[in-house]
Each structure stands twice: as C-alpha cells, then as structure tokens.
Design a protein around this motif. Structure first.
Motif, short mmCIF file in Angstrom:
data_model
loop_
_atom_site.label_atom_id
_atom_site.label_comp_id
_atom_site.label_asym_id
_atom_site.label_seq_id
_atom_site.Cartn_x
_atom_site.Cartn_y
_atom_site.Cartn_z
N ASP A 23 -9.54 -0.60 -0.85
CA ASP A 23 -10.87 0.15 -0.02
C ASP A 23 -10.88 0.89 0.75
O ASP A 23 -11.14 1.81 1.93
CB ASP A 23 -10.82 -1.34 1.07
N GLY A 24 -9.73 1.35 0.24
CA GLY A 24 -8.89 2.98 0.43
C GLY A 24 -8.74 3.81 2.18
O GLY A 24 -8.66 4.57 2.61
N LYS A 25 -8.20 2.14 2.53
CA LYS A 25 -8.04 2.46 4.47
C LYS A 25 -6.48 2.60 4.05
O LYS A 25 -6.03 3.49 5.38
CB LYS A 25 -8.03 1.27 4.29
N TYR A 26 -5.71 3.00 3.02
CA TYR A 26 -4.37 2.81 2.95
C TYR A 26 -4.09 3.64 1.81
O TYR A 26 -4.47 3.97 0.71
CB TYR A 26 -3.84 1.73 3.40
N ASN A 30 7.25 4.56 7.29
CA ASN A 30 8.00 3.69 6.06
C ASN A 30 7.64 2.70 6.37
O ASN A 30 8.15 1.87 6.87
CB ASN A 30 9.70 4.47 6.30
N ILE A 31 7.47 1.70 4.48
CA ILE A 31 7.90 1.00 4.54
C ILE A 31 7.86 0.28 3.41
O ILE A 31 8.59 -1.27 3.27
CB ILE A 31 5.89 -0.24 4.37
N ASP A 60 -5.08 -5.16 1.35
CA ASP A 60 -3.75 -5.55 2.31
C ASP A 60 -2.47 -6.15 1.86
O ASP A 60 -2.04 -6.10 2.66
CB ASP A 60 -3.90 -6.30 3.29
N THR A 61 -2.55 -6.38 0.70
CA THR A 61 -1.27 -5.78 -0.21
C THR A 61 -0.89 -5.25 -1.39
O THR A 61 -1.89 -5.05 -2.02
CB THR A 61 -1.18 -7.45 -1.00
N GLY A 111 8.04 -4.53 -7.91
CA GLY A 111 8.44 -6.15 -7.63
C GLY A 111 8.09 -6.21 -6.64
O GLY A 111 8.80 -7.71 -6.39
N HIS A 112 8.38 -5.79 -5.48
CA HIS A 112 8.11 -6.13 -3.96
C HIS A 112 6.96 -6.02 -3.70
O HIS A 112 6.49 -5.53 -3.14
CB HIS A 112 9.09 -5.03 -3.27
N THR A 113 6.61 -7.08 -3.11
CA THR A 113 5.55 -7.45 -2.30
C THR A 113 5.48 -7.35 -1.08
O THR A 113 5.91 -8.26 -0.25
CB THR A 113 4.16 -9.01 -2.61
N LEU A 114 4.74 -6.51 -0.44
CA LEU A 114 4.47 -6.23 0.97
C LEU A 114 2.84 -6.72 2.03
O LEU A 114 2.11 -5.43 0.85
CB LEU A 114 4.94 -4.70 1.55
N ASP A 115 2.45 -7.31 3.64
CA ASP A 115 1.17 -6.99 3.06
C ASP A 115 1.66 -6.34 4.12
O ASP A 115 1.63 -5.80 5.17
CB ASP A 115 1.44 -8.16 3.98
N VAL A 116 0.71 -5.08 3.91
CA VAL A 116 0.07 -3.96 5.31
C VAL A 116 -0.44 -4.39 5.93
O VAL A 116 -1.48 -4.58 5.42
CB VAL A 116 -0.01 -2.93 4.23
N PRO A 117 -0.52 -3.85 6.77
CA PRO A 117 0.75 -2.89 7.43
C PRO A 117 1.79 -3.18 8.34
O PRO A 117 2.89 -2.30 8.83
CB PRO A 117 -0.18 -1.89 8.71
N ASN A 118 1.89 -4.38 8.44
CA ASN A 118 2.92 -4.90 8.82
C ASN A 118 4.40 -5.27 8.31
O ASN A 118 5.45 -5.49 8.72
CB ASN A 118 2.47 -6.29 9.66
#
Length: 121
Positions: A46-49, A81-82, A99-100, A105-112
């Motif tokens: 979506d171009g947000k991040y 930094n995440i 948002d993911t 190989g490490h899955t992160l839900d951004v921005p948290n």
C-alpha cells in the motif's frame, strides 16, 4: 527521622532510575545501532511503509549484522529500527500483506514488532 527516611527513599529511587536507564541505553535501545552500508529496500504493497536494510561489518573479531529500518512514508519519512540480526551478510525482504514483513525468515507485524538477536532465547 522522617526527613532522613524520605531523603534515603528518594535517593534510592533516583539511583535505581539511573541504573535502569543505563541498562536500557546500553542493551535495549535499538536507535543506537551502527548505521552500516545500504543494501536494499522494499516498500509495502500500500506504499505506507518502506523497509531499508543495511549490512554492518564489525571488523575481524565480529560477524556481519543486518539492520532493518522501517520508514513511515506518510509521516515525513520518520524512521524506526525494527530488525537487528547477527551472522547475516545478505538480506531478503518480502511483504506478505500491508502490515506484515518477512526479513530473512523473521516475520514482523509493523509498526509495533521488532526483532533483536540480543534478546532471543
């Protein structure tokens, strides 16, 4: 006597607060990480991040590390930094949805969410 107890209580709390801040600053603050050399970037669907990845060479005594920086494209390109992982010298970034993100190989839900190898078991 009450003034003496109050003085030592406040002094003790102040010392505990200072020690807590120093521990956080030295071992948990991801904003103090080395910059590294730019490697690649990927923007969310979506171009947000945007995730920008940097590789850091620690020298002869330490391995390469990867730092992932989240850029908030809609908030004046504010960064955070995440991702910080040891023993990596390449970066593979893919978005599974808006948002993911998956970084090496490490899955992160951004921005948290964050990944920091120093605090993994």
């Amino acid at each position: 006597m009450k003034k003496l107890i109050l003085f030592f209580s406040i002094s003790g709390l102040l010392v505990i607060g200072i020690i807590s801040y120093v521990v956080y600053w030295a071992f948990y603050d991801m904003e103090r990480l080395p910059t590294g050399e730019f490697f690649t970037e990927e923007t969310s669907p979506d171009g947000k991040y945007t995730i920008k990845a940097y590789v850091t060479n620690g020298g002869a005594t330490t391995s390469y590390t990867v730092r992932g920086e989240l850029v908030f494209n809609e908030q004046n390109n504010r960064t955070k930094n995440i991702y910080w992982n040891d023993g990596e010298d390449t970066v593979n970034i893919s978005w599974s949805d808006n948002d993911t993100v998956i970084i090496n190989g490490h899955t992160l839900d951004v921005p948290n969410e964050k990944f920091d190898f120093r605090h993994q078991e």
